[in-house]
Enzyme design. Structure first.
Site, PDB file in Angstrom:
ATOM      1  N   CYS A 116       0.837  -1.197   0.000  1.00 31.05           N
ATOM      2  CA  CYS A 116       0.000   0.000   0.000  1.00 31.05           C
ATOM      3  C   CYS A 116       0.875   1.252   0.000  1.00 31.05           C
ATOM      4  O   CYS A 116       0.628   2.199  -0.762  1.00 31.05           O
ATOM      5  CB  CYS A 116      -0.937  -0.012   1.216  1.00 31.05           C
ATOM      6  SG  CYS A 116      -2.108   1.363   1.235  1.00 31.05           S
ATOM      7  N   CYS A 117       1.932   1.245   0.833  1.00 32.01           N
ATOM      8  CA  CYS A 117       2.845   2.396   0.866  1.00 32.01           C
ATOM      9  C   CYS A 117       3.541   2.581  -0.483  1.00 32.01           C
ATOM     10  O   CYS A 117       3.783   3.705  -0.916  1.00 32.01           O
ATOM     11  CB  CYS A 117       3.878   2.239   1.979  1.00 32.01           C
ATOM     12  SG  CYS A 117       3.254   2.522   3.655  1.00 32.01           S
ATOM     13  N   CYS A 199      -0.930   8.522   7.371  1.00 28.85           N
ATOM     14  CA  CYS A 199      -2.286   8.236   6.908  1.00 28.85           C
ATOM     15  C   CYS A 199      -3.192   7.963   8.110  1.00 28.85           C
ATOM     16  O   CYS A 199      -2.754   7.393   9.115  1.00 28.85           O
ATOM     17  CB  CYS A 199      -2.278   7.024   5.992  1.00 28.85           C
ATOM     18  SG  CYS A 199      -1.453   7.323   4.419  1.00 28.85           S
ATOM     19  N   CYS A 202      -3.434   4.439   9.685  1.00 28.09           N
ATOM     20  CA  CYS A 202      -2.156   3.883  10.142  1.00 28.09           C
ATOM     21  C   CYS A 202      -1.510   4.763  11.202  1.00 28.09           C
ATOM     22  O   CYS A 202      -0.303   4.656  11.464  1.00 28.09           O
ATOM     23  CB  CYS A 202      -1.214   3.701   8.960  1.00 28.09           C
ATOM     24  SG  CYS A 202      -1.859   2.551   7.731  1.00 28.09           S
ATOM     25  N   CYS A 227       8.011   3.590   5.795  1.00 23.68           N
ATOM     26  CA  CYS A 227       7.143   3.313   4.654  1.00 23.68           C
ATOM     27  C   CYS A 227       7.953   3.082   3.394  1.00 23.68           C
ATOM     28  O   CYS A 227       7.400   2.813   2.341  1.00 23.68           O
ATOM     29  CB  CYS A 227       6.165   4.460   4.448  1.00 23.68           C
ATOM     30  SG  CYS A 227       6.980   6.047   4.261  1.00 23.68           S
TER      31      CYS A 227
HETATM   32 FE1  SF4 Z   1      -1.359   2.765   2.972  1.00 22.10          FE
HETATM   33 FE2  SF4 Z   1      -1.152   3.068   5.643  1.00 22.10          FE
HETATM   34 FE3  SF4 Z   1       1.036   3.276   4.011  1.00 22.10          FE
HETATM   35 FE4  SF4 Z   1      -0.889   5.162   4.040  1.00 22.10          FE
HETATM   36  S1  SF4 Z   1       0.534   4.617   5.733  1.00 22.10           S
HETATM   37  S2  SF4 Z   1       0.103   4.336   2.247  1.00 22.10           S
HETATM   38  S3  SF4 Z   1      -2.769   3.899   4.286  1.00 22.10           S
HETATM   39  S4  SF4 Z   1      -0.233   1.440   4.430  1.00 22.10           S
END
Ligand code: SF4
Length: 242
Positions: A116-117, A199, A202, A227
């Site tokens: 996701c990151c 985010c 998170c 991340c």
């Molecule tokens: Fe995705 Fe969480 Fe990374 Fe944001 S911090 S990009 S929502 S995994």
């Protein structure tokens, strides 16, 4: 109430401004990654206040807290002379990720979280850094166990450019002393025990005695809590011939 800036902090401010000027003079084009954290507000202010030729950009992952969007809006008005370019993830990549892992798939595994990151942060970062000679961050050494070895100037091997961390040796107290003294806007979540903000799904508030990054990806081991934006730098300066 405003606070006076003491001489020790003024020395750090002067040093940071000198580093920013050096970046603009010797490592241009340069871009500052503004995540709208407390440190980033200090750098935004110093760049704008001193008219330093460093571009400012921000990554909008699509999952930021409402308070961060409010600060983006406030900053855009206050620093109108220093535009903040916003980069979004690619819609098709987000669609693919969500359809495969679910809207909150990042909770299921570290790999799903890192994926996701990658989609929401790393790919847009690569676009933001394309064509730049250097980039600037608001990282501080004391923020986490993963940042103790950082240098003020590094070679970012993953992105292939120079990376500068001009607030590296500022303390949290000094960051806030500057914010209060100059009455800078800041993220309202900081007043609700969120020292580090990413985010919304998170990030959570911390309690007394917890590490300042304990609220980021709180379900993971502290050593995996990056991340990928800042994980691949070396302490070396730009290699010869690059
Ligand atoms: Fe995705 Fe969480 Fe990374 Fe944001 S911090 S990009 S929502 S995994």
């Amino acid at each position: 109430m405003t606070q006076a800036i003491d001489p020790a902090l003024q020395n750090k401010i002067d040093h940071t401004v000198a580093v920013l000027r050096k970046i603009a003079d010797e490592y241009s084009p340069a871009a500052f990654a503004n995540s709208f954290g407390a440190e980033d507000m200090v750098l935004t202010d110093l760049i704008a206040r001193h008219g330093i030729n460093i571009g400012v950009f921000s990554l909008d992952t699509g999952r930021l807290p409402g308070e961060t969007y409010e600060l983006m809006h406030t900053s855009r008005e206050r620093y109108a002379q220093t535009p903040i370019t916003v980069y979004f993830p690619k819609a098709e990549s987000v669609e693919h990720y969500v359809n495969e892992h679910g809207i909150n798939g990042f909770y299921h595994s570290i790999e799903a979280r890192k994926q996701c990151c990658r989609v929401r942060k790393l790919e847009p970062l690569a676009r933001a850094l394309a064509g730049q000679n250097s980039w600037v961050t608001g990282l501080r050494r004391e923020q986490s166990t993963t940042r103790t070895e950082m240098q003020e100037q590094e070679w970012d091997a993953a992105n292939g450019l120079n990376k500068f961390n001009p607030l590296l040796d500022w303390s949290e107290k000094e960051v806030w002393a500057y914010i209060k003294a100059e009455q800078l806007p800041y993220n309202a979540l900081h007043d609700r025990h969120y020292p580090s903000i990413g985010c919304a799904p998170c990030t959570r508030a911390i309690t007394v005695g917890e590490d300042i990054r304990a609220g980021r990806w709180w379900w993971e081991n502290p050593d995996s809590k990056e991340c990928g934006l800042h994980g691949a730098s070396s302490s070396l300066q730009r290699p010869a011939g690059k």
